[in-house]
Motif scaffolding. Structure first.
Motif, short mmCIF file in Angstrom:
data_model
loop_
_atom_site.label_atom_id
_atom_site.label_comp_id
_atom_site.label_asym_id
_atom_site.label_seq_id
_atom_site.Cartn_x
_atom_site.Cartn_y
_atom_site.Cartn_z
N SER A 85 0.83 -1.21 0.00
CA SER A 85 0.00 0.00 0.00
C SER A 85 0.86 1.26 0.00
O SER A 85 0.60 2.21 -0.74
CB SER A 85 -0.92 0.01 1.23
OG SER A 85 -1.74 -1.13 1.23
N TRP B 37 -1.30 3.64 -7.54
CA TRP B 37 -2.71 3.44 -7.23
C TRP B 37 -3.61 4.22 -8.19
O TRP B 37 -4.77 3.88 -8.38
CB TRP B 37 -3.00 3.79 -5.77
CG TRP B 37 -2.81 5.25 -5.47
CD1 TRP B 37 -1.64 5.90 -5.20
CD2 TRP B 37 -3.83 6.24 -5.42
NE1 TRP B 37 -1.86 7.22 -4.98
CE2 TRP B 37 -3.21 7.47 -5.11
CE3 TRP B 37 -5.21 6.22 -5.60
CZ2 TRP B 37 -3.90 8.66 -5.00
CZ3 TRP B 37 -5.92 7.40 -5.48
CH2 TRP B 37 -5.27 8.60 -5.19
N ILE C 169 -4.68 -4.13 -8.73
CA ILE C 169 -4.10 -3.94 -7.39
C ILE C 169 -4.24 -5.22 -6.58
O ILE C 169 -3.28 -5.68 -5.96
CB ILE C 169 -4.74 -2.72 -6.68
CG1 ILE C 169 -4.27 -1.43 -7.35
CG2 ILE C 169 -4.42 -2.72 -5.19
CD1 ILE C 169 -4.97 -0.17 -6.87
#
Length: 164
Positions: A25, A34, A42
């Protein structure tokens, strides 16, 4: 710390999942991936990352780190010293390894600006400053707590019942 192979695998899975979830992340945000990746990409890339990280941790970095730690000259009777030594070796090895993976992933998704070597060195620094405290202060303590509270206590209960 794990007492047998089963506990070692479970502990490794907890560590890899916690570290990979946060570091994946973190790198998605820092590298701006992202924005360019779909939700499906993802999730799929995270699952692939988990598998790769577990394999590298279990079969490459883990054995090397264990060997290095066993040769370090410190008082091994102190558990906190063992934790710091092992964490330092594991984080260093995993950052060096997974930064290569991250560089390849970025190259495949958005391309790499500049030299691969300078990007790799930047990634190592960027990842180490996040991974080391994350491992020492959050993921490591949680995984050790889960291991000792639930897994080892359950194994102890199973042994007690089987002796009756």
């Amino acid at each position: 710390m794990p007492n047998n192979k089963k506990e070692g695998i479970l502990f490794g899975l907890m560590m890899v999942f916690g570290m990979a979830a946060v570091m994946y992340s973190y790198n998605l945000v820092v590298e701006g991936l992202w924005v360019t990746m779909s939700s499906t990409e993802i999730v799929i890339n995270f699952l692939i990352t988990m598998i790769i990280a577990f394999i590298i941790e279990s079969f490459v970095i883990g054995p090397i780190a264990t060997g290095v730690v066993s040769k370090l000259p410190y008082d091994k009777s102190k558990n906190w010293k063992n934790i710091i030594a092992m964490s330092t070796c594991m984080v260093t090895g995993m950052v060096l390894s997974m930064s290569v993976y991250g560089l390849v992933l970025k190259g495949m998704s958005t391309g790499i600006e500049g030299s691969s070597l300078s990007n790799y060195i930047r990634l190592i620094g960027q990842n180490f400053i996040m991974a080391y405290p994350l491992q020492l202060l959050i993921v490591g303590p949680i995984a050790r707590w889960v291991l000792t509270t639930f897994i080892q206590n359950r194994n102890q209960t199973d042994i007690t019942f089987s002796k009756s």
